[in-house]
Design an enzyme around this catalytic site. Structure first.
Site, PDB file in Angstrom:
ATOM      1  N   ASN A 132      10.521   3.312   8.701  1.00 27.18           N
ATOM      2  CA  ASN A 132       9.217   3.106   9.330  1.00 27.18           C
ATOM      3  C   ASN A 132       9.187   3.820  10.669  1.00 27.18           C
ATOM      4  O   ASN A 132      10.044   3.586  11.523  1.00 27.18           O
ATOM      5  CB  ASN A 132       8.964   1.608   9.575  1.00 27.18           C
TER       6      ASN A 132
ATOM      7  N   THR B 183      -1.661   4.193  10.089  1.00 27.85           N
ATOM      8  CA  THR B 183      -1.283   3.399  11.250  1.00 27.85           C
ATOM      9  C   THR B 183       0.231   3.426  11.428  1.00 27.85           C
ATOM     10  O   THR B 183       0.746   3.567  12.537  1.00 27.85           O
ATOM     11  CB  THR B 183      -1.780   1.956  11.087  1.00 27.85           C
TER      12      THR B 183
ATOM     13  N   ASP C  78       0.817  -1.211   0.000  1.00 19.62           N
ATOM     14  CA  ASP C  78       0.000   0.000   0.000  1.00 19.62           C
ATOM     15  C   ASP C  78       0.849   1.260   0.000  1.00 19.62           C
ATOM     16  O   ASP C  78       0.479   2.271  -0.613  1.00 19.62           O
ATOM     17  CB  ASP C  78      -1.014  -0.004   1.150  1.00 19.62           C
TER      18      ASP C  78
END
Length: 456
Positions: free
Chosen positions: A273, A236, A214
């Protein structure tokens, strides 16, 4: 989601929304993959006639098929603790440099390679490994393949050759025969099985391999007008980085824990991340899901830089009492814990903005890629307070939107494969509202706060 392509714009519409509820069974946290598949079938039925279908999802998780093509158990959720401690053992055995120079992947305990090392029993029975979007594509089409943007998140993909890292698999004792042929975004992935066509009312519809991670789809839809941009795919997770023509595999990059993931058209998504809005989402859940807009307004009025957390601290990864964990972190680091939800929200958002500042500074330093603007895409683009804090923390202008970047990137890769679109980003710029945020406030205060956070 359905997308209608016009000459000068794309129109995105939500057709069907369904819950994605993980299930804990016998102590293991699973994805309810059959429920997700049923939700997809329901959505396809509601969508009506379409020209093509593409699937993107989160990364790292997978399903294993036996020799009959049947799924061996529900896929395990990456937030499960089954791979706890595995990364450390594997890295000690193989060597961090040896792994990074092949995969270029950030060291995270839930990467596919470490999940597989914890899943030896299932591997003995497995014929095929499919990442989540590839598994769903297989159920729709009976076609087996592995799309590269998601494959590149496994830790078993060689970013130098663009192929599976078979020597590394051999060294780890992971059978390379279970990894299917690779697909590139825009390539055909089959047509609907007859039974699926009957159930959905769709016949002879092609399924196209899109950028199936995604984030890769979201980055494809970043409405950048030039190359000197950074992106934050904010949801998220927050994926913070730059788009490069080639991976960065230096020791400095490895030490900074940056990842090199495959993007559209052979690009590299060079990023880190950051834990992201998961922390805020879990706080809201613990508080009984209050209205967020009121909390954000109260947080904006709260005292700045009262308490700060490192969003990437491992204590914030699993589900649970997030406000309690924030308080415990503050106590461990000699800070007064936030008092009440507004202060907690302020703490989380300021800490995220500082984490973005840190990640972007490292990305520019390690890649040599100069950045003039930050594009925030995904759900976090709606959070005006976080967007403004990001501009203030980094000293760079922020362009927020589109919110549904992953769906747009998915659809426009399909459209391009059919000759309907040439320049994806130009069409996104024409179609989507973008909100601009300019840096304001006291940069000295943000620099001091960054120093506090680094001291943790």
């Amino acid at each position: 989601m359905t997308a209608r392509i016009h000459a000068d714009r794309v129109e995105l519409s939500e057709v069907h929304r369904f819950a994605n509820r993980p299930v804990r069974a016998a102590g293991t946290l699973h994805w309810d993959i059959l429920s997700l598949y049923q939700g997809i079938l329901d959505g396809l039925r509601k969508a009506g006639p379409v020209g093509s279908i593409g699937i993107d999802s989160w990364a790292v998780d997978y399903g294993l098929l036996d020799s009959s093509g049947r799924l061996i158990g529900n896929p395990v959720h990456y937030r499960d603790d089954r791979s706890s401690g595995v990364m450390e053992r594997v890295v000690a055995e193989v060597g961090a440099s040896a792994m990074y120079e092949v995969s270029g992947l950030q060291f995270l305990p839930f990467n596919t390679v470490y999940q597989l090392m914890a899943d030896r029993g299932s591997l003995e029975r497995a014929e095929t490994l499919l990442m989540i979007p590839d598994l769903l594509t297989y159920w729709l089409t009976a076609s087996i393949g592995a799309e590269v943007t998601n494959a590149s998140t496994t830790g078993l993909y060689d970013v130098r050759t663009g192929d599976w890292a078979r020597p590394l698999m051999s060294r780890l004792g992971i059978p390379d025969t279970i990894f299917p042929p690779l697909r590139r975004p825009g390539s055909p992935a089959g047509t609907l099985r007859p039974g699926v066509a009957t159930e959905t009312g769709l016949t002879s519809v092609p399924v196209i391999a899109v950028a199936s991670h995604d984030t890769a789809s979201a980055v494809a839809a970043v409405p950048a007008a030039g190359p000197r941009f950074a992106y934050i795919s904010s949801g998220t997770w927050s994926l913070v980085g730059v788009e490069l023509p080639a991976p960065v595999l230096t020791d400095e990059s490895r030490t900074a824990n940056f990842t090199n993931e495959a993007g559209l058209d052979g690009t590299t998504r060079y990023l880190r991340n950051v834990m992201g809005l998961w922390i805020l989402q879990e706080c809201l859940r613990a508080w009984g899901d209050p209205e967020l807009s009121g909390l954000l307004a109260a947080a904006e009025r709260a005292r700045p830089f009262g308490a700060l957390i490192d969003p990437d601290h491992p204590s914030f990864l699993p589900p649970g009492d997030m406000p309690g964990r924030i308080a415990a972190y503050c106590e461990r680091t000699g800070q007064r814990a936030p008092s009440g939800p507004a202060e907690v929200v302020r703490c989380v958002l300021e800490s995220l903005a500082l984490a973005y500042r840190r990640a972007l500074g490292d990305a520019v330093r390690l890649s040599g890629h100069d950045v003039k603007v930050i594009h925030i895409v995904g759900g976090g683009a709606r959070n005006a307070l976080l967007c403004q804090m990001t501009a203030d923390a980094t000293g760079l202008p922020v362009q927020a939107g589109p919110v549904e970047a992953a769906a747009l990137g998915n659809a426009l890769v399909q459209a391009r494969a059919q000759g309907l679109v040439s320049d994806i980003r130009e069409l996104v710029r024409r179609s989507e509202p973008i909100t601009a945020y300019e840096p304001s406030g006291d940069q000295t205060a943000w620099s001091a706060a960054a120093g506090r956070l680094s001291g943790h």
